[in-house]
Scaffold this motif. Structure first.
Motif: not given
Length: 557
Positions: A488-489, A491-492, A496
């Protein structure tokens, strides 16, 4: 080695106090005993060092020949396998003829080497010449062969004893999937993993941690899948551990985690072999500690603690629904009582009028504010939960359920707690059991009390402030260099597909290689971690030298 009056001494040297296991049972010993070429002298040293333990068994044997040689087989009856000792060690010695070895190639040969290489009918054996190693082998369940006239000791692998059989896991239960679990034997646990990964790239390394217990720790990873910097960092942290005893994997977890003062677990543990195998295939490192069925998985990310083996045994739509329920349950666990306190104490205008009138009517005869009600009920629930765990299994569950029902009904009838508060606390308790990872559930329970105080003092403003601090804290966490909130952090989008959501395998590109990525990374290389790909840990290059073999490494001299 023939009789020559030469002694073999331990690593500590002459005159230095023994601090390892060799001091067990002889607190007055001021120097390390020696391996002598006199059989009786070596046996006396062993018995004295171990305090003349009654489970230490010594079998004297006379090797046949023109000049018979005295020998002895030494083992612990509770640690060694009796059949292996009797059949393959003592049985082999009784068939030895010294003359056969001495006349070999026209001269006298080294009797220990000849017995080791040509007489013993056991799978694994080695020669030892250091006292500390000899004693450690004996305490590990191996059988020692001592020969009169030789200071060399032959150690035979006869480790046995009673171990718990492989059964169903006590935690992380699933409806569909494998039913086996790890046990307390490191050898059995390694075999459970090897049966599932039949690849020559699966690597296994052993080390011993604990100056007194000398606990075996197995490190497993898949070569070319694990990140080299991650592997180097794991080995570096293990090598830095200095502790007397390792009785459970939690000892090592606490000593190698990135941050101590956090309620969130940064090291994943499991007793399911299929879960360990899945993490190995994703590029993680697995630590197996002898004496515990819970193995450690490194590194760990937040979303990993909400994933279950059931997610990949069921259809993706069912797994998607169950995973969303887990995240909602975690939010209810943390914020349920706090939101109720904030609404009934500071923000009446947010409650529908009909419900507000009902709540006020219930609170008319209750002497405590909502904050005190919540603390009393949450404390009672925690006491019941702990009592259910500690009580005998036959009555523990019954006492927990009956106690909760009786307690809830009694406090409502006595006018101490409102019925709605009982419902909120009960819902919070049920939500804590929906989280697959027990340590993440405990983290939610701890954070719940912080939000209780914030809501009691500041209402929704306190809850909002607490959420900001909580997210900032989680964003600062690392697990062996991996961001805790990844993917999530940072981001990818590709990663996800298996975090909060669980898409079908074909949507995640299961037919393609899982070790390559098209995502541009400014530094480091991409590794698989937690069903997703993350940045490799930022580890200084000088740590890379710790990636060498670890087998037989000891943490204390």
């Amino acid at each position: 080695m023939n009789r020559n009056g030469r002694f073999w001494r331990s690593h500590e040297g002459e005159g230095k106090s023994s601090t390892g296991p060799s001091n067990a049972g002889n607190g007055n010993s001021s120097s390390t005993p020696e391996l002598s070429d006199v059989l009786e002298e070596t046996l006396d040293n062993i018995k004295s060092e171990l305090g003349n333990s009654p489970d230490l068994k010594i079998r004297h044997v006379l090797l046949a020949g023109a000049v018979p040689v005295k020998a002895a087989a030494v083992h612990f009856s509770e640690l060694a396998d009796a059949d292996s000792v009797n059949q393959f060690v003592i049985g082999s010695l009784l068939e030895v003829s010294v003359d056969t070895f001495r006349n070999d190639e026209g001269g006298s040969a080294n009797l220990p080497d000849c017995i080791l290489n040509r007489a013993l009918e056991i799978g694994q054996a080695s020669r030892m010449e250091v006292w500390k190693e000899v004693l450690l082998a004996l305490l590990s369940g191996e059988t020692l062969i001592l020969l009169d006239g030789y200071s060399t000791v032959i150690s035979c692998e006869t480790t046995g004893g009673e171990w718990r059989a492989v059964g169903e896991p006590s935690s992380q239960l699933v409806v569909r999937g494998p039913k086996d679990s790890f046990v307390e034997s490191v050898a059995t646990n390694v075999s459970l993993i090897r049966r599932r990964i039949k690849s020559p790239k699966l690597r296994l390394e052993y080390m011993k941690i604990g100056s007194v217990t000398q606990t075996y720790v197995a490190l497993m990873y898949i070569q070319d899948t694990v990140d080299d910097k991650l592997l180097a960092e794991v080995k570096l942290r293990l090598n830095r551990i200095k502790i007397d005893a390792v009785l459970e994997s939690g000892y090592i977890e606490e000593l190698i985690q990135d941050k101590t003062f956090t309620p969130f677990p940064t090291v994943y543990n499991t007793e399911r072999p299929d879960s360990a195998v899945a993490n190995l295939l994703e590029g993680r490192v697995v630590l197996i500690v002898d004496g515990t069925p819970f193995i450690l998985v490194l590194p760990a990310v937040f979303t990993q603690f909400f994933q279950s083996s059931d997610d990949y045994a069921q259809r993706f739509d069912i797994s998607l629904l169950m995973r969303i329920i887990r995240y909602i349950s975690f939010i209810v666990l943390m914020l349920g009582p706090a939101v109720y306190i904030a609404l009934t104490t500071y923000h009446y205008e947010m409650i529908p009028t009909t419900l507000l009138i009902s709540l006020l009517a219930q609170r008319e005869n209750v002497p405590f504010p909502a904050f005190v009600e919540a603390l009393l009920m949450e404390g009672a629930i925690e006491i019941l939960r702990e009592a259910g765990v500690r009580m005998p299994r036959a009555v523990g569950q019954t006492v927990s359920v009956v106690g909760a029902l009786i307690l809830g009904q009694a406090v409502v009838e006595a006018g101490i707690i409102t019925p709605v508060m009982v419902i909120v606390v009960a819902l919070t308790g049920i939500a804590s059991f929906a989280i697959p990872a027990y340590n993440m559930s405990i983290a939610g329970r701890l954070i719940r009390f912080v939000f209780l105080f914030l809501a009691g003092m500041f209402g929704f403003f306190g809850i909002t402030l607490g959420m900001i601090v909580l997210v900032a804290h989680m964003n600062s966490l690392r697990s062996f260099g991996i961001p805790y909130l990844s993917p999530i952090v940072p981001p990818s989008l590709k990663s996800r597909k298996d975090t909060i959501l669980r898409l079908p395998l074909w949507a995640k590109g299961a037919s393609k290689s899982q070790h390559t990525t098209g995502v541009s990374v400014p530094q480091g290389k991409m590794i698989n971690s937690g069903h997703e790909e993350n940045l490799s840990p930022k580890i200084p290059e000088e740590h890379a030298e710790t990636t060498g073999p670890m087998e037989g490494m000891e943490q204390h001299e």
